[in-house]
Design a protein around this motif. Structure first.
Motif, PDB file in Angstrom:
ATOM      1  N   ALA A 175       0.434  -1.553   0.217  1.00 11.49           N
ATOM      2  CA  ALA A 175      -0.341  -0.047   0.379  1.00 11.49           C
ATOM      3  C   ALA A 175       0.964   1.260  -0.208  1.00 11.49           C
ATOM      4  O   ALA A 175       2.015   1.026   0.619  1.00 11.49           O
ATOM      5  N   SER A 180      -2.509  -8.074  -2.288  1.00 16.10           N
ATOM      6  CA  SER A 180      -3.602  -7.075  -2.122  1.00 16.10           C
ATOM      7  C   SER A 180      -2.826  -5.917  -2.525  1.00 16.10           C
ATOM      8  O   SER A 180      -3.271  -5.081  -2.568  1.00 16.10           O
ATOM      9  N   ASN A 181      -2.055  -5.849  -3.465  1.00 19.03           N
ATOM     10  CA  ASN A 181      -0.879  -4.350  -4.356  1.00 19.03           C
ATOM     11  C   ASN A 181      -1.806  -3.459  -4.402  1.00 19.03           C
ATOM     12  O   ASN A 181      -2.652  -4.415  -5.445  1.00 19.03           O
ATOM     13  N   GLU A 182      -1.922  -2.744  -4.175  1.00 16.06           N
ATOM     14  CA  GLU A 182      -2.486  -1.383  -4.898  1.00 16.06           C
ATOM     15  C   GLU A 182      -2.166  -0.612  -6.142  1.00 16.06           C
ATOM     16  O   GLU A 182      -2.971   0.030  -6.534  1.00 16.06           O
ATOM     17  N   TYR A 212       0.420   0.846  -7.382  1.00 17.81           N
ATOM     18  CA  TYR A 212       0.741   2.431  -7.122  1.00 17.81           C
ATOM     19  C   TYR A 212       1.981   3.003  -8.025  1.00 17.81           C
ATOM     20  O   TYR A 212       2.421   4.445  -8.442  1.00 17.81           O
ATOM     21  N   LYS A 257      -8.768  -6.358   5.013  1.00 13.12           N
ATOM     22  CA  LYS A 257      -9.198  -5.764   4.664  1.00 13.12           C
ATOM     23  C   LYS A 257     -10.222  -4.872   4.773  1.00 13.12           C
ATOM     24  O   LYS A 257     -10.385  -3.344   4.075  1.00 13.12           O
TER      25      LYS A 257
END
Length: 309
Positions: A81, A101-103, A105, A273
């Motif tokens: 995140a 779960s990597n965003e 970004y 989450k």
């Protein structure tokens, strides 16, 4: 990633907040490679009280806690995140990670959720580019592999894991130093905290669920660091009937850190989450603000009871 590196002059390598061996090991390995390219490098981590057990990693003494005013490129390691970077990054960024779960970004995202560690993602990238891994790089990469595989005991450990370990050993990784630093050295404060945690540990739902509530007072009395809580949490999963472990720790700033572990079909990432966190199916975490410890614990346990128990 490597094209961006070639075009940059000043590169910042970012380890996430409260870094572990995987994040810092990945950054350390890349630092060694960039030195050979004669790049200007800043090794950055916003956390000032980094776990001293990681001091064996190459370039540990080069870590800086102020992000440079000017940089051409930033590379983050093991940070699912953006908030976990602990800093606002204005320059282009490469995001190297293995969390489901990597965003995403980064301007460039190098994500492999099948990898057991971020050092494995980086190791594969180095191999694809034909980059020679020297002993410093091998030690740093092996440290992340050993830590994230829980000394090769993780259910995710497979032939690929052992193949990487073999190649890094042949590249002269200091495997004994990695094992000793990560698993065999303990401070007195850490042992005191572990004793407190096991004394107060709760076993619920026919001993299938383990709960650790770590108050700010316990942290202060023991003198332990935040990272010292993890050992007791991991050991709890060795109890005969345990399938789920929850730890909630009060931080100095009033926030609460939640850590979740599981076996079998219990996907703790889905629980994390709900509280703005993430991680992996069997190991995940989250941070919340302005919640009483007991109230938050009850909420998490209700989710476990309704969906998994």
């Amino acid at each position: 990633m490597f094209q961006a590196i070639d075009n940059a002059r000043h590169i910042v390598l970012i380890a996430h907040i409260n870094p572990d061996a995987d994040s810092l090991g990945s950054a350390s390995a890349m630092y060694t490679h960039l030195l050979r390219l004669e790049k200007k490098i800043t090794l950055f981590c916003v956390t000032e009280r980094i776990n001293p057990h990681l001091a064996f990693l190459p370039w540990f003494d080069k870590i800086r806690h102020q992000f440079p005013a000017k940089a051409d490129l930033a590379i983050s390691f093991d940070c699912g995140a953006y908030a976990r970077l602990g800093v606002e990054v204005a320059c282009p960024m490469v995001n190297v990670d293995h969390h489901k779960s990597n965003e995403n970004y980064g301007d460039v995202n190098v994500i492999d959720i099948s990898a057991i560690s971020t050092t494995q993602v980086l190791f594969d990238a180095f191999k694809r580019e034909g980059i020679t891994i020297n002993p410093k790089m091998a030690t740093a990469l092996y440290a992340g592999l050993l830590d994230d595989s829980h000394s090769f005991l993780s259910p995710k450990t497979d032939a690929r894991t052992f193949k990487m370990a073999e190649e890094l050993t042949l590249a002269k990784a200091d495997t004994s130093e990695c094992a000793d630093a990560l698993f065999h050295r303990h401070s007195l404060a850490a042992l005191r905290l572990k004793g407190m945690m096991f004394e107060r540990m709760q076993l619920l739902f026919e001993a299938r669920v383990v709960v650790h509530l770590v108050s700010a007072q316990m942290m202060a009395q023991s003198g332990a660091r935040e990272v010292d809580c993890e050992a007791a949490l991991e050991e709890s999963m060795g109890l005969p009937h345990a399938v789920f472990a929850l730890m909630l720790r009060e931080n100095r700033d009033g926030t609460i850190k939640g850590s979740l572990r599981s076996t079998g079909d219990i996907d703790v990432e889905q629980i994390a989450k709900r509280f703005g966190g993430g991680g992996h199916s069997h190991a995940a975490g989250f941070d919340v603000e302005n919640r009483p410890l007991a109230e938050l614990c009850e909420e998490v346990l209700n989710i476990i009871k309704e969906e998994f128990i």
